[in-house]
Write an enzyme that holds these catalytic residues in place. Structure first.
Site, PDB file in Angstrom:
ATOM      1  N   ASP A 201       0.852  -1.196   0.000  1.00 35.31           N
ATOM      2  CA  ASP A 201       0.000   0.000   0.000  1.00 35.31           C
ATOM      3  C   ASP A 201       0.881   1.236   0.000  1.00 35.31           C
ATOM      4  OD1 ASP A 201      -2.311   1.738   0.315  1.00 35.31           O
ATOM      5  OD2 ASP A 201      -3.346  -0.028   1.083  1.00 35.31           O
ATOM      6  N   HIS A 278      -2.889   3.045  -4.704  1.00 40.15           N
ATOM      7  CA  HIS A 278      -2.249   2.692  -3.423  1.00 40.15           C
ATOM      8  C   HIS A 278      -0.825   2.211  -3.658  1.00 40.15           C
ATOM      9  CE1 HIS A 278      -5.659   3.355  -0.773  1.00 40.15           C
ATOM     10  NE2 HIS A 278      -6.435   2.800  -1.673  1.00 40.15           N
ATOM     11  N   GLU A 341      -9.765   2.603  -5.419  1.00 40.95           N
ATOM     12  CA  GLU A 341      -9.322   3.960  -5.118  1.00 40.95           C
ATOM     13  C   GLU A 341      -8.086   4.374  -5.937  1.00 40.95           C
ATOM     14  OE1 GLU A 341     -10.975   4.266  -0.579  1.00 40.95           O
ATOM     15  OE2 GLU A 341      -9.014   3.345  -0.835  1.00 40.95           O
TER      16      GLU A 341
END
Ligand code: ACM
Length: 623
Positions: A201, A278, A341
């Site tokens: 991440d 990410h 995302e």
């Protein structure tokens, strides 16, 4: 007429047999309610009887096949804390516990029988034998006892879902191999079978990749970490940082060790390598994979970062190389590629991406992510693996072979199942265990956390099979998964606090068919697990007393009658009516409280568990 003695003996024998068959209740111990066994998750069929089998301190265990021997080894380890010494035998007559392999109706199903002949677990394979052993363990005392009496039972059991998952984010905060194994034990104890390991991440890359050493030299570390709850600050200008370098990663040897540990417990690990979003930690080490020049740094705060990898050939080759090593480390069928995302700001600005869109005929940047994913999926397929990703991957278009993990509610999962794609249900409103457990937002009585409110009852109410789907479409729902994101979960103790007892509700959602579930039946069974959690020194959240809600309040004769109940056996409830925080020194609750309604009062109460740990206080305003 003279009867021979042998005839009389035979007649008596026949009579005895017919008596037995005519009145089995006399010969067999009486059936008793199964709820008293306190089993979680609730098995499919349980019969319990008013009789017990004495399990000696030295146990002979019959096991022959490879899986039987594996489970025998685990049972030996699981029984050791109860003071039991297990030795293997190949003589079935001598065994107190027998493990047998025989066809069952479900590959993970089992039958567990305890009667005067001892304990028998029968299953089609190792997973069923292991789950039968976990059920057996829940029939035993949680601590060593002089004599161990196991209730007679006949249990036939199988799971409702084949994917029963738990995710752990080791990026936002790093967890040691020791705790990862413990997390796997938590899943295994409650018959969950899939460990989703969120390994990369923005805030840290946690897996050694031999071809890219800078991932563990640079991407695995950040210079500091945000202090406090990010969402409570008005603007980034108010952010404060701890100034402490933070990081860590698992070597490939450690990964192999964890994979073997999980496999022995019939748990499959799904590794997650996030792309294209990410991924700023990757750019910190390899800025050439970005759409615009760096430098970049491993992120020190939380949220969604606009700096994502650029969908270029070097980026695809990078991930192919990474996945080559990942797929050799993890034997499971699935590789999770993230996909959530991923803001497309940098892609919109990039000449390379515009050029790619023209060349490939991609209408928009979302379609670029779809194209990127298909390249990765083709590569994974060449390694014999299946792609799974967060539900955003639907937006760029997916192939029929892709599996969706539905997290922004169930909508994407429903859509994917309608298209014939497989789905794992992980809706954040029901299964995100980083959400709070206190009705008061950001309660000062809770550790720092991301916020939200996800009580046990709400998790328990979740049904992974949406009613909108036809039975045929429902077959694409592989099962549910709970996720533990760790922005604010800095230690194993805090992880345990967020996991327990809520993981027990997750387990029942995953194992027990919706038609067999009842929250009223679950609560007392769950209560019996606290002693087991204590024996394992698990830092569960002590539940606050029940009854402090307006629906439980009874008004009669100018008084409010409040009846409180603790979910923890052997605990005390302490309360106050003067606004003070209840603790060991305040009033002990022993019977329903009649509170005069002539003035406004706040009743505050806590549960004090037998181990001395307290629940957060719960309160009700009485007026
Ligand atoms: C997610 O929670 N961003 C998958």
């Amino acid at each position: 007429m003279v009867f021979s003695l042998s005839f009389i003996t035979r007649l008596a024998g026949l009579l005895a047999v017919s008596l037995l068959t005519a009145a089995p209740a006399r010969a067999q111990p009486a059936e008793v309610p199964a709820q008293s066994l306190g089993l979680v998750p609730l098995p499919r069929q349980v019969k319990a009887y008013a009789a017990t089998y004495a399990l000696p301190q030295k146990i002979s265990l019959y096991a022959v096949s490879k899986d039987e021997l594996n489970v025998a080894g685990l049972l030996k380890e699981m029984l050791a804390p109860l003071g039991k010494i297990v030795t293997l035998t190949t003589n079935r007559q001598q065994a107190q516990i027998t493990l047998l392999t025989a066809p069952t109706s479900h590959p993970e199903g089992y039958q567990l029988v305890v009667d005067k002949a001892g304990v028998r677990i029968t299953a089609a394979g190792g997973a069923g034998l292991f789950y039968g052993s976990q059920t057996l363990l829940q029939l035993l005392p949680s601590r060593p006892t002089a004599t161990t009496r196991v209730p007679y039972v006949r249990i036939t059991d199988e799971p409702a879902f084949r994917w029963r998952g738990g995710m752990l984010d080791v990026c936002r905060h790093f967890f040691s191999v020791g705790f990862v194994k413990k997390y796997i034990d938590f899943l295994a104890a409650y018959k969950l079978n899939t460990f989703h390991w969120h390994l990369t991440d923005d805030q840290g890359w946690r897996i050694e990749i031999k071809k890219y050493p800078k991932l563990t030299q640079i991407s695995a570390f950040r210079k500091e970490t945000l202090l406090g709850a990010q969402q409570l600050f008005k603007s980034p200008a108010d952010f404060k940082y701890d100034g402490q370098p933070y990081g860590g990663f698992y070597t490939q040897a450690q990964i192999r060790e964890v994979v073997a540990y999980a496999a022995r417990r019939y748990i499959t690990i799904v590794p997650e390598i996030e792309m294209p979003g990410h991924s700023v930690a990757v750019l910190a080490a390899y800025p050439e994979l970005a759409c615009r020049p760096g430098p970049y740094e491993t992120w020190t705060k939380w949220g969604v970062n606009e700096d994502i990898v650029c969908p270029t050939e070097p980026t695809i080759h990078f991930f192919e190389d990474v996945l080559t090593e990942v797929t050799t480390l993890f034997p499971g069928k699935y590789v999770h590629i993230g996909g959530d995302e991923a803001p497309k700001t940098r892609w919109q600005e990039s000449a390379a991406v515009q050029e790619l869109m023209k060349r490939e005929g991609l209408a928009d940047v979302e379609k670029v992510q779809g194209w990127f994913n298909r390249r990765i999926e083709a590569f994974l397929e060449s390694k014999g693996k299946k792609l799974i990703g967060w539900d955003e991957i639907l937006e760029g278009g997916i192939t029929p072979g892709a599996t969706i993990m539905s997290w922004r509610g169930q909508k994407a999962g429903i859509e994917a199942a309608r298209h014939g794609n497989d789905v794992v249900m992980a809706p954040s409103g029901y299964l995100y265990l980083d959400a709070g457990q206190n009705p008061v937002p950001h309660s000062p009585n809770e550790p720092l956390m991301i916020g939200g409110y996800l009580p046990l009852a709400k998790i328990y109410s979740y049904n992974p099979l949406p009613a909108e789907l036809t039975p045929e479409q429902q077959k694409h729902i592989l099962g549910p998964q709970a996720n533990l994101w760790t922005e604010y979960i800095t230690t194993p103790e805090k992880a345990e606090y967020m996991l327990f007892p809520r993981l027990l509700a997750v387990a029942e959602v995953a194992w027990t068919p919706a038609a067999g579930k009842s929250y009223a039946d679950f609560l007392p069974r769950m209560s019996q697990q606290f002693a087991r959690l204590d024996a394992k020194k698990i830092n569960y959240r002590v539940p606050e007393p029940l009854g402090l809600d307006s629906t439980s309040l009874v008004r009669q004769g100018g008084k409010a009658v409040v009846t409180l109940r603790s979910l923890v056996p052997g605990s005390q409830i302490r309360y106050t009516l003067d606004g003070k925080l209840p603790d060991e020194t305040t009033e002990l609750y022993s019977k329903p409280l009649a509170v005069p309604l002539n003035r406004q009062l706040t009743l505050r109460a806590v549960t004090i568990a037998p181990n001395g740990r307290k629940s957060p206080p719960a309160e009700i305003l009485i007026k």
